[in-house]
Design a protein around this motif. Sequence first.
Motif, PDB file in Angstrom:
ATOM      1  N   ALA A  78     -25.022 -49.438  36.873  1.00  0.00           N
ATOM      2  CA  ALA A  78     -23.811 -48.412  36.746  1.00  0.00           C
ATOM      3  C   ALA A  78     -23.944 -47.619  35.574  1.00  0.00           C
ATOM      4  O   ALA A  78     -24.596 -47.472  34.885  1.00  0.00           O
ATOM      5  N   GLY A  79     -23.017 -46.410  35.855  1.00  0.00           N
ATOM      6  CA  GLY A  79     -22.985 -45.297  34.945  1.00  0.00           C
ATOM      7  C   GLY A  79     -22.836 -45.879  33.428  1.00  0.00           C
ATOM      8  O   GLY A  79     -21.813 -46.754  33.234  1.00  0.00           O
ATOM      9  N   GLN A  80     -23.578 -45.422  32.529  1.00  0.00           N
ATOM     10  CA  GLN A  80     -23.222 -45.747  31.196  1.00  0.00           C
ATOM     11  C   GLN A  80     -22.612 -44.620  30.268  1.00  0.00           C
ATOM     12  O   GLN A  80     -23.009 -43.545  30.574  1.00  0.00           O
ATOM     13  N   ILE A  81     -21.882 -44.763  29.520  1.00  0.00           N
ATOM     14  CA  ILE A  81     -21.008 -43.725  28.717  1.00  0.00           C
ATOM     15  C   ILE A  81     -21.720 -44.267  27.165  1.00  0.00           C
ATOM     16  O   ILE A  81     -22.227 -45.249  27.091  1.00  0.00           O
ATOM     17  N   ALA A  82     -21.325 -43.404  26.001  1.00  0.00           N
ATOM     18  CA  ALA A  82     -21.628 -43.796  24.954  1.00  0.00           C
ATOM     19  C   ALA A  82     -20.772 -44.693  24.212  1.00  0.00           C
ATOM     20  O   ALA A  82     -20.398 -44.611  22.953  1.00  0.00           O
ATOM     21  N   LEU A  83     -20.527 -45.849  24.750  1.00  0.00           N
ATOM     22  CA  LEU A  83     -19.822 -46.950  23.991  1.00  0.00           C
ATOM     23  C   LEU A  83     -20.659 -47.780  23.160  1.00  0.00           C
ATOM     24  O   LEU A  83     -21.822 -48.270  23.698  1.00  0.00           O
ATOM     25  N   ASP A  84     -20.466 -48.085  22.126  1.00  0.00           N
ATOM     26  CA  ASP A  84     -21.284 -48.917  21.071  1.00  0.00           C
ATOM     27  C   ASP A  84     -20.893 -50.431  21.500  1.00  0.00           C
ATOM     28  O   ASP A  84     -19.853 -50.654  21.539  1.00  0.00           O
ATOM     29  N   PRO A  85     -21.949 -51.293  22.129  1.00  0.00           N
ATOM     30  CA  PRO A  85     -21.837 -52.356  22.417  1.00  0.00           C
ATOM     31  C   PRO A  85     -21.185 -53.460  21.371  1.00  0.00           C
ATOM     32  O   PRO A  85     -20.634 -54.329  21.605  1.00  0.00           O
ATOM     33  N   TYR A  86     -21.376 -52.970  19.915  1.00  0.00           N
ATOM     34  CA  TYR A  86     -21.363 -54.088  19.096  1.00  0.00           C
ATOM     35  C   TYR A  86     -19.730 -53.724  18.360  1.00  0.00           C
ATOM     36  O   TYR A  86     -19.099 -54.501  17.934  1.00  0.00           O
ATOM     37  N   THR A  87     -19.490 -52.374  18.508  1.00  0.00           N
ATOM     38  CA  THR A  87     -18.084 -51.961  18.030  1.00  0.00           C
ATOM     39  C   THR A  87     -16.925 -51.724  19.051  1.00  0.00           C
ATOM     40  O   THR A  87     -15.834 -52.007  18.927  1.00  0.00           O
ATOM     41  N   GLY A  88     -17.613 -51.553  20.137  1.00  0.00           N
ATOM     42  CA  GLY A  88     -16.561 -51.174  21.325  1.00  0.00           C
ATOM     43  C   GLY A  88     -16.090 -49.736  21.313  1.00  0.00           C
ATOM     44  O   GLY A  88     -15.114 -49.433  22.038  1.00  0.00           O
ATOM     45  N   LYS A  89     -16.458 -48.937  20.464  1.00  0.00           N
ATOM     46  CA  LYS A  89     -16.101 -47.524  20.082  1.00  0.00           C
ATOM     47  C   LYS A  89     -16.953 -46.620  20.686  1.00  0.00           C
ATOM     48  O   LYS A  89     -18.091 -46.984  20.680  1.00  0.00           O
ATOM     49  N   MET A  90     -16.494 -45.386  21.048  1.00  0.00           N
ATOM     50  CA  MET A  90     -17.421 -44.398  21.403  1.00  0.00           C
ATOM     51  C   MET A  90     -18.072 -43.794  20.219  1.00  0.00           C
ATOM     52  O   MET A  90     -17.513 -43.566  19.155  1.00  0.00           O
ATOM     53  N   VAL A  91     -19.358 -43.236  20.416  1.00  0.00           N
ATOM     54  CA  VAL A  91     -20.161 -42.693  19.642  1.00  0.00           C
ATOM     55  C   VAL A  91     -19.692 -41.311  19.632  1.00  0.00           C
ATOM     56  O   VAL A  91     -19.723 -40.753  20.960  1.00  0.00           O
ATOM     57  N   GLN A  92     -19.262 -40.499  18.823  1.00  0.00           N
ATOM     58  CA  GLN A  92     -18.514 -39.321  18.845  1.00  0.00           C
ATOM     59  C   GLN A  92     -19.222 -38.314  17.937  1.00  0.00           C
ATOM     60  O   GLN A  92     -18.720 -37.435  17.346  1.00  0.00           O
ATOM     61  N   GLU A  93     -20.461 -38.726  17.410  1.00  0.00           N
ATOM     62  CA  GLU A  93     -20.904 -37.887  15.992  1.00  0.00           C
ATOM     63  C   GLU A  93     -21.372 -36.348  16.623  1.00  0.00           C
ATOM     64  O   GLU A  93     -20.787 -35.605  16.239  1.00  0.00           O
ATOM     65  N   ASP A  94     -21.952 -36.518  17.671  1.00  0.00           N
ATOM     66  CA  ASP A  94     -22.253 -35.032  18.500  1.00  0.00           C
ATOM     67  C   ASP A  94     -22.871 -35.495  19.882  1.00  0.00           C
ATOM     68  O   ASP A  94     -23.136 -36.501  20.114  1.00  0.00           O
ATOM     69  N   PHE A  95     -23.002 -34.460  20.384  1.00  0.00           N
ATOM     70  CA  PHE A  95     -23.538 -34.786  22.056  1.00  0.00           C
ATOM     71  C   PHE A  95     -24.843 -35.358  21.875  1.00  0.00           C
ATOM     72  O   PHE A  95     -25.121 -36.322  22.700  1.00  0.00           O
ATOM     73  N   ARG A  96     -25.867 -35.025  21.209  1.00  0.00           N
ATOM     74  CA  ARG A  96     -26.988 -35.690  21.126  1.00  0.00           C
ATOM     75  C   ARG A  96     -27.033 -37.179  20.796  1.00  0.00           C
ATOM     76  O   ARG A  96     -27.627 -38.030  21.399  1.00  0.00           O
ATOM     77  N   ALA A  97     -26.142 -37.803  19.999  1.00  0.00           N
ATOM     78  CA  ALA A  97     -25.914 -39.109  19.565  1.00  0.00           C
ATOM     79  C   ALA A  97     -25.318 -39.910  20.690  1.00  0.00           C
ATOM     80  O   ALA A  97     -25.715 -40.976  20.923  1.00  0.00           O
ATOM     81  N   GLU A  98     -24.464 -39.293  21.545  1.00  0.00           N
ATOM     82  CA  GLU A  98     -23.701 -39.824  22.622  1.00  0.00           C
ATOM     83  C   GLU A  98     -24.911 -39.939  23.670  1.00  0.00           C
ATOM     84  O   GLU A  98     -25.079 -41.061  24.110  1.00  0.00           O
ATOM     85  N   ALA A  99     -25.787 -38.891  23.881  1.00  0.00           N
ATOM     86  CA  ALA A  99     -26.915 -39.241  24.939  1.00  0.00           C
ATOM     87  C   ALA A  99     -27.776 -40.378  24.637  1.00  0.00           C
ATOM     88  O   ALA A  99     -28.219 -41.135  25.392  1.00  0.00           O
ATOM     89  N   VAL A 100     -28.090 -40.235  23.282  1.00  0.00           N
ATOM     90  CA  VAL A 100     -29.011 -41.295  22.825  1.00  0.00           C
ATOM     91  C   VAL A 100     -28.406 -42.883  22.995  1.00  0.00           C
ATOM     92  O   VAL A 100     -29.165 -43.757  23.305  1.00  0.00           O
TER      93      VAL A 100
END
Length: 126
Positions: free
Chosen positions: A30-52
């Motif tokens: 399934a499609g993955q977005i930049a949700l941190d599985p430990y916090t349940g929050k979106m990674v939003q530092e910058d686009f590169r951090a989201e992609a990682v």
Amino acid sequence: MRKAIQTDLAPAPVGSYSQAVIAGNTVYLAGQIALDPYTGKMVQEDFRAEAVRVFENMKAVTEAAGGSLSQVVKLTVYLIDIAAITTVNEVIPLYFSQPYPARTSIQVAALPQNATIEVEAVMVKR
């Protein structure tokens, strides 16, 4: 015969879908977005951090399915801004080696939880 895959090392589904499904020797992620599985929050530092974070989530799901990113044969990348493909091209080699998976990149109007990238994949188990 289908088997659903679930791991706590990737975000839990937020709807009626599985993180991945195995059908024969093919795994559909399934499609993955930049949700941190430990916090349940979106990674939003910058686009590169989201992609990682997206590819880290994908890595966890492939491993839970008994495989690895090296077995991914197809990626579909959804982007809010197609210009971000330059950064995707920089991040891909951190997770994949040649021959790289086939890939389709698509600009979309919106993604869940205001994500700027979502990636789905197909993996073939050896």
